[in-house]
Design a protein around this motif. Structure first.
Motif, PDB file in Angstrom:
ATOM      1  N   VAL A   1     -16.057   0.729  82.796  1.00  0.00           N
ATOM      2  CA  VAL A   1     -15.757   1.600  81.664  1.00  0.00           C
ATOM      3  C   VAL A   1     -15.843   0.753  80.405  1.00  0.00           C
ATOM      4  N   ILE A   2     -16.508   1.294  79.397  1.00  0.00           N
ATOM      5  CA  ILE A   2     -16.590   0.584  78.128  1.00  0.00           C
ATOM      6  C   ILE A   2     -16.062   1.465  77.014  1.00  0.00           C
ATOM      7  N   GLU A   3     -15.601   0.830  75.964  1.00  0.00           N
ATOM      8  CA  GLU A   3     -15.160   1.532  74.770  1.00  0.00           C
ATOM      9  C   GLU A   3     -16.212   1.305  73.700  1.00  0.00           C
ATOM     10  N   GLN A   4     -16.845   2.384  73.296  1.00  0.00           N
ATOM     11  CA  GLN A   4     -18.000   2.315  72.410  1.00  0.00           C
ATOM     12  C   GLN A   4     -17.676   1.793  71.022  1.00  0.00           C
ATOM     13  N   VAL A   5     -16.470   1.971  70.555  1.00  0.00           N
ATOM     14  CA  VAL A   5     -16.150   1.626  69.171  1.00  0.00           C
ATOM     15  C   VAL A   5     -16.407   0.153  68.865  1.00  0.00           C
ATOM     16  N   PHE A   6     -16.267  -0.718  69.846  1.00  0.00           N
ATOM     17  CA  PHE A   6     -16.436  -2.142  69.584  1.00  0.00           C
ATOM     18  C   PHE A   6     -17.897  -2.536  69.414  1.00  0.00           C
ATOM     19  N   ASP A   7     -18.790  -1.946  70.192  1.00  0.00           N
ATOM     20  CA  ASP A   7     -20.184  -2.342  70.087  1.00  0.00           C
ATOM     21  C   ASP A   7     -21.095  -1.244  70.629  1.00  0.00           C
ATOM     22  N   PRO A   8     -21.368  -0.214  69.830  1.00  0.00           N
ATOM     23  CA  PRO A   8     -22.234   0.861  70.316  1.00  0.00           C
ATOM     24  C   PRO A   8     -23.641   0.382  70.656  1.00  0.00           C
ATOM     25  N   ALA A   9     -24.105  -0.706  70.040  1.00  0.00           N
ATOM     26  CA  ALA A   9     -25.441  -1.227  70.343  1.00  0.00           C
ATOM     27  C   ALA A   9     -25.512  -1.727  71.786  1.00  0.00           C
ATOM     28  N   SER A  10     -24.438  -2.313  72.286  1.00  0.00           N
ATOM     29  CA  SER A  10     -24.410  -2.778  73.679  1.00  0.00           C
ATOM     30  C   SER A  10     -24.530  -1.605  74.635  1.00  0.00           C
ATOM     31  N   SER A  31     -18.026  16.016  75.318  1.00  0.00           N
ATOM     32  CA  SER A  31     -16.571  16.002  75.468  1.00  0.00           C
ATOM     33  C   SER A  31     -15.987  14.883  74.610  1.00  0.00           C
ATOM     34  N   THR A  32     -14.734  14.993  74.285  1.00  0.00           N
ATOM     35  CA  THR A  32     -14.099  14.049  73.354  1.00  0.00           C
ATOM     36  C   THR A  32     -12.894  13.372  73.982  1.00  0.00           C
ATOM     37  N   SER A  33     -12.565  12.172  73.459  1.00  0.00           N
ATOM     38  CA  SER A  33     -11.437  11.432  74.037  1.00  0.00           C
ATOM     39  C   SER A  33     -10.476  10.847  73.007  1.00  0.00           C
ATOM     40  N   TRP A  34     -10.826  10.926  71.715  1.00  0.00           N
ATOM     41  CA  TRP A  34      -9.967  10.294  70.711  1.00  0.00           C
ATOM     42  C   TRP A  34      -9.993  11.066  69.412  1.00  0.00           C
ATOM     43  N   PRO A  35      -8.887  11.137  68.685  1.00  0.00           N
ATOM     44  CA  PRO A  35      -7.527  10.766  69.093  1.00  0.00           C
ATOM     45  C   PRO A  35      -6.953  11.811  70.040  1.00  0.00           C
ATOM     46  N   ALA A  36      -6.192  11.361  71.003  1.00  0.00           N
ATOM     47  CA  ALA A  36      -5.722  12.237  72.074  1.00  0.00           C
ATOM     48  C   ALA A  36      -4.753  13.308  71.599  1.00  0.00           C
ATOM     49  N   ASP A  37      -3.877  12.981  70.645  1.00  0.00           N
ATOM     50  CA  ASP A  37      -2.861  13.966  70.270  1.00  0.00           C
ATOM     51  C   ASP A  37      -3.437  15.122  69.469  1.00  0.00           C
ATOM     52  N   GLY A  38      -4.456  14.885  68.671  1.00  0.00           N
ATOM     53  CA  GLY A  38      -5.103  15.952  67.922  1.00  0.00           C
ATOM     54  C   GLY A  38      -4.213  16.656  66.925  1.00  0.00           C
ATOM     55  N   ASP A  39      -3.038  16.074  66.619  1.00  0.00           N
ATOM     56  CA  ASP A  39      -2.109  16.726  65.703  1.00  0.00           C
ATOM     57  C   ASP A  39      -2.567  16.638  64.244  1.00  0.00           C
ATOM     58  N   VAL A  40      -2.847  15.443  63.783  1.00  0.00           N
ATOM     59  CA  VAL A  40      -3.239  15.242  62.390  1.00  0.00           C
ATOM     60  C   VAL A  40      -4.748  15.422  62.243  1.00  0.00           C
ATOM     61  N   GLN A  62     -13.457  14.446  85.338  1.00  0.00           N
ATOM     62  CA  GLN A  62     -12.326  15.242  84.853  1.00  0.00           C
ATOM     63  C   GLN A  62     -11.635  14.465  83.750  1.00  0.00           C
ATOM     64  N   ASP A  63     -11.534  15.062  82.569  1.00  0.00           N
ATOM     65  CA  ASP A  63     -10.793  14.449  81.476  1.00  0.00           C
ATOM     66  C   ASP A  63      -9.313  14.738  81.682  1.00  0.00           C
ATOM     67  N   ILE A  64      -8.483  13.740  81.438  1.00  0.00           N
ATOM     68  CA  ILE A  64      -7.045  13.882  81.702  1.00  0.00           C
ATOM     69  C   ILE A  64      -6.235  13.362  80.522  1.00  0.00           C
ATOM     70  N   ASP A  65      -5.032  13.890  80.375  1.00  0.00           N
ATOM     71  CA  ASP A  65      -4.091  13.375  79.389  1.00  0.00           C
ATOM     72  C   ASP A  65      -3.395  12.156  79.976  1.00  0.00           C
ATOM     73  N   ARG A  72      -7.738  10.053  75.496  1.00  0.00           N
ATOM     74  CA  ARG A  72      -7.703  10.822  76.730  1.00  0.00           C
ATOM     75  C   ARG A  72      -8.385   9.977  77.794  1.00  0.00           C
ATOM     76  N   GLY A  73      -7.913  10.041  78.990  1.00  0.00           N
ATOM     77  CA  GLY A  73      -8.528   9.320  80.094  1.00  0.00           C
ATOM     78  C   GLY A  73      -9.498  10.209  80.845  1.00  0.00           C
ATOM     79  N   PHE A  74     -10.111   9.658  81.871  1.00  0.00           N
ATOM     80  CA  PHE A  74     -10.961  10.469  82.732  1.00  0.00           C
ATOM     81  C   PHE A  74     -11.022   9.841  84.113  1.00  0.00           C
ATOM     82  N   CYS A  75     -11.278  10.699  85.089  1.00  0.00           N
ATOM     83  CA  CYS A  75     -11.496  10.271  86.464  1.00  0.00           C
ATOM     84  C   CYS A  75     -12.895  10.731  86.838  1.00  0.00           C
ATOM     85  N   ILE A  76     -13.640   9.851  87.512  1.00  0.00           N
ATOM     86  CA  ILE A  76     -14.963  10.258  87.966  1.00  0.00           C
ATOM     87  C   ILE A  76     -15.054  10.110  89.476  1.00  0.00           C
ATOM     88  N   GLU A  77     -15.818  11.013  90.068  1.00  0.00           N
ATOM     89  CA  GLU A  77     -16.155  10.916  91.480  1.00  0.00           C
ATOM     90  C   GLU A  77     -17.620  10.517  91.535  1.00  0.00           C
TER      91      GLU A  77
END
Length: 86
Positions: A1-10, A31-40, A62-65, A72-77
């Motif tokens: 799993v990678i987080e794109q914000v640090f280096d989308p070119a990678s 689908s979206t994962s950030w920000p999870a709370d979506g309040d502001v 499956q995206d999960i709280d 937001r997290g996710f589980c993959i099969e």
């Protein structure tokens, strides 16, 4: 799993070299994962990705709280194809 914000070119280099994004492969690329709370600010971007190499294909996602996280997290099969087995 990678987080794109640090280096989308990678991430792009990995995709260009044959890796597969699980969400995109299953038609869930918007689908979206950030920000999870979506309040502001509404949840508007997927920062976290599962990239799969040769011989491993996504079957379900499956995206999960995740309590206490700002993502937001996710589980993959996955399924392993005969190529990966050997």
């Amino acid at each position: 799993v990678i987080e794109q914000v640090f280096d989308p070119a990678s991430r792009k280099r990995l995709l260009d070299s044959g890796w597969t994004d699980a969400h995109e492969a299953l038609g869930r690329g918007l689908s979206t994962s950030w920000p999870a709370d979506g309040d502001v600010v509404p949840t508007f971007v997927r920062l976290d990705h599962a990239l799969l190499g040769d011989g491993v294909v996504p079957v379900a996602v499956q995206d999960i709280d995740v309590p206490g996280s700002d993502h937001r997290g996710f589980c993959i099969e996955v399924a392993v194809t005969p190529t990966a087995q050997g």
